[in-house]
Scaffold this motif. Structure first.
Motif, PDB file in Angstrom:
ATOM      1  N   SER A  70       0.678  -1.264   0.073  1.00 37.64           N
ATOM      2  CA  SER A  70       0.049   0.131   0.087  1.00 37.64           C
ATOM      3  C   SER A  70       0.764   1.305  -0.030  1.00 37.64           C
ATOM      4  CB  SER A  70      -0.889  -0.123   0.963  1.00 37.64           C
ATOM      5  OG  SER A  70      -0.270  -0.068   2.350  1.00 37.64           O
ATOM      6  N   SER A  71       1.905   1.311   0.876  1.00 36.40           N
ATOM      7  CA  SER A  71       2.743   2.414   0.703  1.00 36.40           C
ATOM      8  C   SER A  71       3.438   2.884  -0.585  1.00 36.40           C
ATOM      9  CB  SER A  71       3.923   2.187   1.759  1.00 36.40           C
ATOM     10  OG  SER A  71       4.865   1.243   1.386  1.00 36.40           O
ATOM     11  N   GLU A  72       3.498   1.752  -1.603  1.00 31.25           N
ATOM     12  CA  GLU A  72       4.222   2.139  -2.660  1.00 31.25           C
ATOM     13  C   GLU A  72       3.059   2.470  -3.737  1.00 31.25           C
ATOM     14  OE1 GLU A  72       7.271   2.357  -3.160  1.00 31.25           O
ATOM     15  OE2 GLU A  72       8.007   1.575  -1.539  1.00 31.25           O
ATOM     16  N   ALA A  94      12.153  -6.022 -13.301  1.00 34.20           N
ATOM     17  CA  ALA A  94      10.766  -6.172 -13.177  1.00 34.20           C
ATOM     18  C   ALA A  94      10.594  -7.419 -12.150  1.00 34.20           C
ATOM     19  CB  ALA A  94      10.026  -6.690 -14.310  1.00 34.20           C
ATOM     20  N   SER A  95       9.611  -7.060 -11.213  1.00 29.43           N
ATOM     21  CA  SER A  95       9.345  -7.989 -10.003  1.00 29.43           C
ATOM     22  C   SER A  95       7.941  -8.167  -9.433  1.00 29.43           C
ATOM     23  CB  SER A  95      10.477  -7.726  -9.079  1.00 29.43           C
ATOM     24  OG  SER A  95      10.273  -8.466  -7.546  1.00 29.43           O
ATOM     25  N   LYS A  96       7.956  -9.152  -8.845  1.00 26.38           N
ATOM     26  CA  LYS A  96       6.689  -9.163  -7.961  1.00 26.38           C
ATOM     27  C   LYS A  96       6.753  -8.293  -6.603  1.00 26.38           C
ATOM     28  CE  LYS A  96       4.861 -13.364 -10.092  1.00 26.38           C
ATOM     29  NZ  LYS A  96       6.251 -13.455 -10.796  1.00 26.38           N
ATOM     30  N   ALA A  97       5.682  -8.073  -5.903  1.00 27.72           N
ATOM     31  CA  ALA A  97       5.824  -7.552  -4.670  1.00 27.72           C
ATOM     32  C   ALA A  97       6.567  -8.376  -3.644  1.00 27.72           C
ATOM     33  CB  ALA A  97       4.491  -6.994  -4.131  1.00 27.72           C
ATOM     34  N   GLY A 105      11.838 -13.115  -1.056  1.00 26.82           N
ATOM     35  CA  GLY A 105      12.124 -11.897  -1.734  1.00 26.82           C
ATOM     36  C   GLY A 105      11.037 -11.246  -2.261  1.00 26.82           C
ATOM     37  N   GLY A 106      11.439  -9.984  -2.939  1.00 31.10           N
ATOM     38  CA  GLY A 106      10.334  -9.314  -3.324  1.00 31.10           C
ATOM     39  C   GLY A 106      10.885  -7.764  -3.851  1.00 31.10           C
ATOM     40  N   ILE A 107      10.075  -6.986  -4.435  1.00 28.83           N
ATOM     41  CA  ILE A 107      10.779  -5.690  -4.809  1.00 28.83           C
ATOM     42  C   ILE A 107      10.745  -4.829  -3.796  1.00 28.83           C
ATOM     43  CG2 ILE A 107       8.556  -4.570  -5.279  1.00 28.83           C
ATOM     44  CD1 ILE A 107      11.691  -4.253  -7.516  1.00 28.83           C
ATOM     45  N   LEU A 108       9.904  -4.727  -2.578  1.00 32.97           N
ATOM     46  CA  LEU A 108      10.072  -3.848  -1.566  1.00 32.97           C
ATOM     47  C   LEU A 108      11.269  -4.210  -0.625  1.00 32.97           C
ATOM     48  CD1 LEU A 108       6.310  -3.807  -0.415  1.00 32.97           C
ATOM     49  CD2 LEU A 108       7.508  -2.474  -2.218  1.00 32.97           C
ATOM     50  N   LEU A 109      11.536  -5.590  -0.534  1.00 33.88           N
ATOM     51  CA  LEU A 109      12.765  -5.993   0.226  1.00 33.88           C
ATOM     52  C   LEU A 109      14.205  -5.640  -0.755  1.00 33.88           C
ATOM     53  CD1 LEU A 109      13.853  -7.317   2.915  1.00 33.88           C
ATOM     54  CD2 LEU A 109      13.660  -9.295   1.598  1.00 33.88           C
TER      55      LEU A 109
END
Length: 338
Positions: free
Chosen positions: A39-41, A288-291, A298-302
């Motif tokens: 949500s913050s992104e 490109a990545s999933k949240a 892992g994921g884009i936010l991390l």
């Protein structure tokens, strides 16, 4: 022709396009968690869904190596002088529903245990046999944003089928390098895809084409385009060493394209080092990545948090795809870049 997407890695396979299948020992996604994590992104960015596609057909199986005790050594794969051994009896189709309708893909079979047990075997197989969903997100973005590749040296990092590098090649990149962890992926998937996309072939009916020697003789190839391609396999740190220690001085990359490569936090350090060592001073990474990747952590936010802590790159979100589990396209440049 139908193409397979597997939408997360190892323990869960997302069905965001309505055509996925659940893998053994699935970890279900919690709706409240899904929205809380991203949500913050949320930005006011245009959203575009991927076209529905399904299974990549099978032809013959690819043999994977046994798990090595040391990092997978890197090597360059020479372009064959005789394409008959690579393309004979291959079947190809044009990618459906993307902004790159001129890109073709050969079919491949998934060997056990890949097809029936897992999408990832750390240290053995890192997902290169399948076309992952975010690859199509990035293909679409490159077209929508009209990213220019002319006179650029481009790296398709963790290339798998090589679709991102092929897109750059077709848009007049000066040179394109393809890298994947597995040598078998490079030889059985990336190389055939590069070859068919450097061939002057089309199907007026939009159907499947069986490639034979009569279709794929040397005269049918764009040799100038083919000469712009180099292919590498091996673990990222070994690949970096291979390039940096080459007798030929390394011209660093203007653009690095990479998709679905931040699924495992254990790889963030080596991925960051690879990008920082191989990207040119004013170069750009499109990632490109999933949240979030269930089962791997892992994921884009991390990953973007990791980038901030390293204080080498600055990143920004270019696009959010809000369908099922959110997916992101980000840009990375050096903090001291112009």
């Amino acid at each position: 022709m139908e193409f397979q997407f597997n939408f997360s890695i190892n323990n869960a396979v997302e069905d965001t396009a309505g055509i996925g299948k659940m893998a053994p020992e699935v970890v279900q996604e919690n709706e409240s968690t899904k929205h809380k994590e991203v949500s913050s992104e949320e930005k006011q960015i245009s959203q575009k869904s991927l076209s529905d596609c399904s299974a990549l057909s099978q032809s013959r199986e690819v043999t994977l190596p046994k798990k090595p005790s040391d990092p997978q050594s890197a090597k360059e794969h020479a372009m064959p002088t005789d394409v008959s051994k690579v393309l004979e009896n291959k079947i190809m189709g044009t990618l459906p529903g993307t902004h790159c309708p001129d890109i073709s893909v050969v079919e491949v079979a998934f060997p056990d245990p890949i097809s029936s047990h897992s999408d990832l075997i750390p240290g053995v197989y890192e997902g290169g046999l399948k076309i992952w969903e975010c690859t199509f997100d990035l293909l679409n973005y490159l077209s929508e944003a009209e990213i220019q590749f002319g006179h650029k040296l481009v790296l398709d990092l963790g290339c798998g089928a090589g679709l991102l590098g092929i897109a750059a090649l077709k848009r007049n990149a000066e040179e394109v390098h393809f890298q994947d962890y597995n040598s078998s992926v490079i030889e059985e998937i990336t190389l055939p895809n590069v070859l068919v996309n450097c061939a002057h072939q089309s199907d007026d009916d939009g159907g499947i084409i069986e490639l034979s020697l009569t279709h794929c003789g040397g005269k049918d190839f764009n040799l100038d385009m083919l000469s712009k391609c180099r292919l590498f396999s091996g673990e990222w740190s070994e690949f970096t060493k291979l390039l940096l220690n080459s007798n030929k001085p390394l011209a660093k990359y203007d653009i690095i394209l990479t998709s679905e490569t931040v699924y495992n936090p254990d790889y963030y350090e080596v991925l960051h080092d690879t990008l920082s060592n191989l990207l040119g001073p004013n170069g750009c990474v499109y990632l490109a990545s999933k949240a979030h990747y269930f089962g791997c952590g892992g994921g884009i936010l991390l990953f973007t948090k990791f980038i901030e802590e390293k204080n080498v790159f600055k990143s920004r979100i270019l696009k959010v795809i809000d369908k099922g589990l959110k997916r992101f396209i980000i840009e990375m440049v050096f903090k001291n870049s112009l």
